[in-house]
Write an enzyme that holds these catalytic residues in place. Structure first.
Site, PDB file in Angstrom:
ATOM      1  N   ASP A   1       2.991  -6.763  -6.384  1.00 39.37           N
ATOM      2  CA  ASP A   1       1.822  -5.942  -7.062  1.00 39.37           C
ATOM      3  C   ASP A   1       0.987  -6.920  -7.613  1.00 39.37           C
ATOM      4  O   ASP A   1       1.148  -7.547  -8.070  1.00 39.37           O
ATOM      5  CB  ASP A   1       1.903  -4.603  -7.888  1.00 39.37           C
TER       6      ASP A   1
ATOM      7  N   HIS B   1       0.483   3.066   0.851  1.00 40.75           N
ATOM      8  CA  HIS B   1       0.482   4.477  -0.774  1.00 40.75           C
ATOM      9  C   HIS B   1      -1.052   4.515  -1.217  1.00 40.75           C
ATOM     10  O   HIS B   1      -0.719   5.382  -1.710  1.00 40.75           O
ATOM     11  CB  HIS B   1       1.439   4.083  -1.539  1.00 40.75           C
ATOM     12  N   ASP B   2      -2.047   4.318  -0.828  1.00 38.47           N
ATOM     13  CA  ASP B   2      -3.109   3.599  -1.579  1.00 38.47           C
ATOM     14  C   ASP B   2      -4.376   4.409  -0.842  1.00 38.47           C
ATOM     15  O   ASP B   2      -5.600   3.231  -1.324  1.00 38.47           O
ATOM     16  CB  ASP B   2      -3.549   2.286  -2.308  1.00 38.47           C
TER      17      ASP B   2
ATOM     18  N   GLU C   1       0.223  -8.708  -2.682  1.00 40.14           N
ATOM     19  CA  GLU C   1      -1.485  -8.101  -2.750  1.00 40.14           C
ATOM     20  C   GLU C   1      -2.197  -9.037  -3.268  1.00 40.14           C
ATOM     21  O   GLU C   1      -2.488  -8.896  -4.322  1.00 40.14           O
ATOM     22  CB  GLU C   1      -0.963  -6.188  -3.096  1.00 40.14           C
TER      23      GLU C   1
ATOM     24  N   ASP D   1       9.867  -3.641  -5.263  1.00 43.38           N
ATOM     25  CA  ASP D   1       8.555  -3.750  -5.133  1.00 43.38           C
ATOM     26  C   ASP D   1       8.395  -3.794  -6.509  1.00 43.38           C
ATOM     27  O   ASP D   1       8.817  -3.392  -7.586  1.00 43.38           O
ATOM     28  CB  ASP D   1       7.126  -1.974  -5.648  1.00 43.38           C
TER      29      ASP D   1
END
Length: 623
Positions: free
Chosen positions: A236, A371-372, A294, A129
């Site tokens: 990200d 994860h969000d 993302e 990440d």
């Protein structure tokens, strides 16, 4: 030049990492030589919650290594490891203090090297990440930047002087409101200026306008790890690097707050494609590294395509969030005021981002958990009874496994892990966003708003996906850790939902996922690469679509092109639904049509004309 770089063919127009994309014929993809990542199954590991190897209550990299065979048996091709770089953990590692060190509870750099090697030995790949829109305030770059206005790294972050109103009151440079229910500017006493942060004040934004800063990002955060053998990055907040540099106030759209939502000021900015193309050219393409970005606040497919066009040589693929954001009240003030929606709306979002790549050199992704967000079976399925939980979790697996694009699974999705129990209080919610939005509702003094926010958090909150993984229903803390104090509470239902209980049970969610992933790979031409055809768009109970691809057909000594079709029929309700006309939709006779897979129990064959039971899914094929 390293051997790894020398052996890589870099991208050129119409290619991605050296591989030609599929061609198109009448809107249907014809498969040629494709990069590995298109048909791969990616599995996101949230390291704090996956497996603790040393009993300190935190998951770690050695724990992940110990379970790699589990991932191989599931059908995983690539592990995506969420942030493990050193960090104060104000936002669970999305606030990096050192890109070349590992947060000690997770392990060491050597552990990542071991993980990379162990993945490769099993035929899997590993991506990390990458968080480079911002750093932690504890990062050495920011410490230098804030030390004085003439420091060489001052311009590596975004600093602005104060404004003042008519009464001489100090004001922030703009009225922008950030993502964690807070303003985007923080006053720094040392140099008497504000710094910009789209997220928490602990996460100052890097200034991508600065050439030296960008080069340091490529060298210290990307090439450093690519040289160690990792295979790429999930990147990200990738469309937020280029801000609108006039730094103007946003329109007042929420008069309750002095700060206002302003994503148009920092998403898809004027230099964003220049920056990402440069990132690819300088750091990704020379290694043949895979990239998945993302993207947020996208207006539609026409805005997404430039990021994933092979000719543009920017990103291999992206996460677009219009579907997974269903139910939220937006990204800012009312985000956690839950908004019910119809199945037809979900279908529309899925169809839009299944079909936008047709006739293009772009690519798409498939996912419904990360994860969000809250757990998919709570949000899109039905957990009102154990039977509906299991059946709907399988139908969601069927849905995901039959969609076009690269499939991403989130840890625990494959066993149907569920949200926190509703009787857990706000103290069990550890996430900075959850706490900030709840705190805002408390400070408002509005009891209804507070109740609505808590209700929304119980469905949508980021904490649900971060509960410890449930390995064993008979072990302490579900087999996640031997510690008496895991970093997050283990779900009360772990004795009922866990890997050990489901392994080998042909009727379990886990074993169905394994079957679905095998079929996806066996028939990648139609499931991974096939064209998506939306059917019964307005039906609010049944979810039906066709997948099809062109295949060569030999007849009378000549070869022509035929259609390979798969009809996906799902009941997204608790009520029995009538079956669709399978033969008509597949355009074939009864002798050509067959049931490929069903979520129903083994004793129920899923015949062509048989009604669909509650939350049942089936796939019929003409091959």
């Amino acid at each position: 030049m390293s051997q790894r770089i020398a052996d890589t063919v870099t991208g050129s127009s119409g290619t991605c990492n050296g591989y030609p994309h599929t061609t198109q014929q009448n809107g249907v993809r014809l498969i040629g030589k494709e990069p590995w990542w298109k048909s791969a199954v990616f599995y996101q590991v949230y390291p704090a919650s996956f497996k603790d190897s040393n009993g300190d209550g935190w998951g770690d990299i050695p724990g992940l290594i110990s379970e790699l065979d589990y991932l191989v048996n599931l059908g995983v091709d690539c592990v995506w490891l969420s942030p493990v770089f050193d960090s104060p953990q104000k936002d669970m590692g999305y606030d990096v203090s050192d890109y070349q060190a590992i947060y000690p509870p997770y392990g060491t750099v050597e552990d990542v090297e071991t993980l990379t090697r162990q993945c490769h030995e099993r035929g899997m790949k590993l991506i990390l990440d990458l968080v480079v829109n911002h750093t932690s305030v504890e990062h050495a770059w920011f410490k230098e930047s804030r030390s004085s206005k003439d420091n060489p790294k001052r311009d590596w972050y975004i600093w602005k002087p104060a404004r003042y109103d008519s009464q001489g009151q100090r004001l922030a440079p703009t009225n922008w409101r950030g993502y964690f229910a807070c303003p985007t500017w923080t006053w720094d006493e040392t140099t008497q200026e504000y710094y910009l942060h789209l997220y928490a004040s602990d996460q100052p934004d890097l200034n991508w306008e600065n050439d030296e800063c960008r080069e340091a990002i490529y060298q210290d955060t990307m090439r450093f790890w690519l040289d160690k053998g990792v295979d790429g990055f999930r990147i990200d907040t990738v469309n937020k690097y280029s801000k609108r540099t006039e730094y103007a106030d946003a329109p007042v759209t929420d008069p309750r707050w002095e700060s206002q939502p302003a994503p148009e000021m920092w998403c898809n900015g004027p230099r964003i494609h220049e920056f990402i193309h440069e990132m690819n050219r300088k750091a990704l393409a020379p290694y043949g590294a895979v990239s998945v970005g993302e993207l947020s606040n996208m207006a539609g497919p026409s805005d997404v395509l430039p990021y994933v066009s092979a000719a543009a040589q920017e990103l291999d693929m992206v996460f677009e969030f219009s579907m997974i954001r269903l139910g939220t009240g937006g990204g800012f003030g009312p985000k956690y005021i839950y908004q019910p929606y119809a199945l037809s709306r979900l279908k529309s979002h899925v169809a839009q981002f299944q079909t936008f790549i047709e006739g293009t050199d772009g690519w798409t992704t498939v996912f419904c958990e990360n994860h969000d967000n809250g757990r998919a079976v709570n949000r899109f399925g039905n957990v009102s009874t154990p039977e509906l939980w299991a059946t709907s979790a399988k139908t969601l697996a069927l849905w995901q496994a039959t969609l076009t694009g690269t499939l991403f699974l989130y840890q625990g999705q494959e066993i149907g892990m569920v949200n926190m129990p509703r009787d857990w209080g706000i103290d069990e919610y550890k996430d900075v966003e959850s706490q900030n939005f709840h705190g805002d509702a408390v400070r408002s003094g509005d009891k209804q708003r507070l109740a609505d926010t808590m209700h929304g958090l119980q469905i949508l909150g980021r904490d649900h996906a971060r509960l410890p993984f449930q390995w064993d229903g008979q072990a302490k803390n579900a087999g996640f850790t031997t510690s008496d104090h895991p970093w997050m509470r283990v779900h009360d239902e772990f004795p009922k939902i866990n890997v050990r209980k489901q392994s080998g049970d042909p009727e379990s969610v886990l074993e169905f996922w394994k079957k679905a992933l095998r079929l996806r790979k066996q028939h990648a031409d139609v499931f991974v690469f096939g064209a998506f055809r939306h059917l019964e768009e307005q039906d609010e109970k049944r979810y039906v679509y066709m997948k099809e691809c062109n295949v060569p057909v030999a007849e009378h000594g000549a070869t022509s092109t035929g259609k390979k079709r798969a009809l996906v029929v799902m009941n997204w309700s608790e009520q029995v639904q009538k079956q669709v006309d399978v033969l008509h939709l597949l355009d074939c006779g009864e002798e050509q049509a067959r049931l490929l897979v069903t979520t129903a129990a083994a004793e129920r064959p899923g015949r062509l004309g048989e009604d669909l039971q509650a939350w049942e899914g089936r796939v019929y094929v003409n091959f």
